[in-house]
Design an enzyme around this catalytic site. Structure first.
Site, PDB file in Angstrom:
ATOM      1  N   SER A   1      38.470  44.381  32.227  1.00  0.00           N
ATOM      2  CA  SER A   1      38.137  43.975  33.584  1.00  0.00           C
ATOM      3  C   SER A   1      36.773  43.307  33.649  1.00  0.00           C
ATOM      4  O   SER A   1      35.762  43.895  33.244  1.00  0.00           O
ATOM      5  CB  SER A   1      38.141  45.224  34.484  1.00  0.00           C
ATOM      6  OG  SER A   1      37.416  45.001  35.664  1.00  0.00           O
TER       7      SER A   1
ATOM      8  N   CYS B   1      34.805  39.131  43.838  1.00  0.00           N
ATOM      9  CA  CYS B   1      35.844  40.096  43.505  1.00  0.00           C
ATOM     10  C   CYS B   1      37.074  39.802  44.354  1.00  0.00           C
ATOM     11  O   CYS B   1      36.967  39.431  45.526  1.00  0.00           O
ATOM     12  CB  CYS B   1      35.348  41.515  43.765  1.00  0.00           C
ATOM     13  SG  CYS B   1      36.629  42.781  43.571  1.00  0.00           S
TER      14      CYS B   1
END
Length: 530
Positions: free
Chosen positions: A100, A221
């Site tokens: 991630s 994000c």
């Protein structure tokens, strides 16, 4: 390990012809080779790319054959995950790692914790891939080392049955090395920067790279506001750059995941270049918000005008200089993004959504599959979703539509523990439990991942330990909450010296020094208590 005996024979032949003075043992050579199966990151990338391609084909034939992963931010975390998978499930088939970008930014940057905005060092992504595979290869070496010691013990005891059993474990050994889906964010710059970073990631072992269609220097994000997308031509150039990197390095079946953030992105930094009506640039511009104008009198100083939908459109431009898309156009833009990406070299899709809803995802995937029948998704089972509240509200809404009595429930307060044992909560939990299988079957999701699980588990377990240890439990907090559970659950790292490679080091010392080796695993090693 089908090559084990062959490697012994090959080493023996070499020693007899060239190495009679080397003082090396052929079986020890074969053992060290077995414990170091993958010599380079490219070996790993080629091996794992083939696995992913096989898994994708298996899913196309049977959607129950979906795959899963958990995001890991450190090599040790990834290693322990794979050790646990092998222990509990006996096979790593269909289980991957996810790398991630959010966790790299939050946990692996030299700047300290950063938001998920591509501000961390780009090389830290490739470094984490290399670290993860270093730990997975060490897990292979550790487990095989245990088998080799057991084989020696069986031979010494003259136990032929045990010797055959251990030999079978060696011959059929399954590696801890599995595919990593690696997040390259929005590419960290222009297409050349994307290509250069992709090469580093592939050389470190990545067989699968995920890239998103946000503006690189405006990247946010996926679960935050303020996302800005780029025209298709810009994104497709980066997909092409990643493909060139795979091909240059000989990973011909490398996998590219094209992520679209268009569902939640209402802004674009630029108006797309268009050469004729209906081309990709024209389609991108057709979603711009604004007002149609009739003449130059309707245009103020500094205004931009574009021909779209056969008319002159003055797009809505914010003070930041960004242009705005029409409200409600997100799903249409997602579908176009996905079709376009698959038609220009991507292998898998990632649709970033605002909630985990099978029906919503399926609605978009069905539209994509009208054009590309075998379209498949990687889906983020995100910790940014309140899963409990989302699914309780989904059940509430379904019950309401069915005319059921809901007087005992407050839809806005369904997260409350007071509902935990209710029929509604039980049904919601059942839907959460089956979400991945349901979405794989109904919404084309080939791979389910949780982006940040180990970030949260580390925080939760540390909170529980700190609360007791620094409170009134003292050492009992560690013993009862950690070590006792490790022993009883058979957690490998309870013998942390072994986990860190002490026994492997002893094996090597014995290979190198024979009876003169000073080994750590003697009678005074406190790890013998476990």
């Amino acid at each position: 390990m089908a090559t084990y005996q062959n490697d012994i024979d090959t080493a023996n032949s070499l020693i007899e012809t060239q190495g009679q003075t080397w003082g090396v043992n052929a079986e020890n050579v074969a053992r060290m080779k077995a414990q170091n199966r993958f010599k380079t990151g490219l070996d790993i990338a080629r091996y794992t790319a083939a696995i992913m391609r096989q898994d994708m084909a298996a899913y196309d034939a049977d959607p129950t054959q979906y795959t899963q992963s958990l995001g890991c931010w450190h090599g040790f975390i990834g290693q322990q995950k794979l050790i646990a998978i092998k222990k509990h499930l006996e096979t790593t088939k269909g289980r991957y790692l996810y790398l991630s970008g959010w966790m790299v930014a939050a946990l692996r940057s030299e700047f300290g914790p950063l938001p998920d905005q591509s501000m961390h060092e780009k090389t830290s992504v490739a470094a984490l891939i290399e670290e993860l595979y270093t730990f997975l290869r060490q897990a292979d070496a550790r487990e095989l080392g245990g088998y080799f010691r057991a084989l020696d013990a069986a031979r010494e005891a003259g136990d032929k049955a045990k010797e055959a059993e251990v030999q079978a474990q060696i011959d059929n050994f399954q590696t801890h090395v599995v595919p990593i889906i690696a997040d390259i964010d929005a590419g960290f710059g222009n297409e050349e920067a994307t290509y250069l970073l992709a090469k580093k990631m592939i050389e470190a072992g990545a067989c699968c790279i995920q890239i998103e269609n946000q503006v690189s220097d405006e990247k946010q994000c996926g679960h935050q506001d303020g996302k800005v997308t780029v025209p298709h031509a810009d994104f497709l150039a980066k997909i092409r750059a990643v493909r060139y990197a795979f091909l240059e390095l000989g990973v011909d079946d490398g996998v590219i995941v094209a992520r679209t953030d268009s569902l939640g992105a209402g802004l674009t930094k630029q108006i797309a270049v268009t050469n004729e009506p209906g081309d990709l640039g024209d389609q991108y511009n057709s979603y711009l918000d604004g007002e149609y104008v009739e003449s130059a009198d309707d245009i103020a100083n500094g205004d931009v005008v574009v021909k779209a939908n056969g008319k002159l459109l003055k797009p809505s431009r914010l003070a930041s200089g960004l242009f705005q898309f029409r409200k409600g156009s997100g799903e249409d833009r997602v579908v176009l993004d996905c079709i376009t990406s698959l038609q220009h070299g991507a292998d898998l899709l990632w649709i970033e959504t605002e909630k985990p809803h099978v029906g919503q995802i399926a609605g978009m995937v069905n539209r994509i599959r009208e054009v590309i029948p075998n379209a498949k998704l990687v889906y983020n089972n995100s910790p940014s979703f309140n899963w409990t509240l989302n699914f309780r509200q989904q059940v509430f809404d379904a019950w309401e539509a069915a005319g059921r009595d809901l007087s005992a429930y407050d839809r806005t307060n369904l997260m409350s523990a007071q509902y935990d044992d209710t029929e509604l909560a039980v049904e919601a939990d059942d839907k959460i439990r089956s979400f991945q299988a349901d979405a794989a079957r109904e919404a084309g999701i080939f791979h389910h991942l949780i982006t940040l699980p180990t970030y949260h588990t580390a925080a939760l377990s540390t909170d529980n330990l700190a609360k007791g240890y620094f409170g009134d439990q003292g050492m009992l907090a560690y013993v009862s909450g950690v070590q006792r559970k490790e022993i009883r659950q058979g957690i490998a790292c309870v013998r942390h010296q072994n986990m860190a490679g002490s026994d492997m080091g002893d094996d090597h010392k014995e290979y190198f020094s024979g009876d003169a080796a000073l080994k750590a695993a003697g009678k005074d090693n406190t790890m013998n208590q476990f």
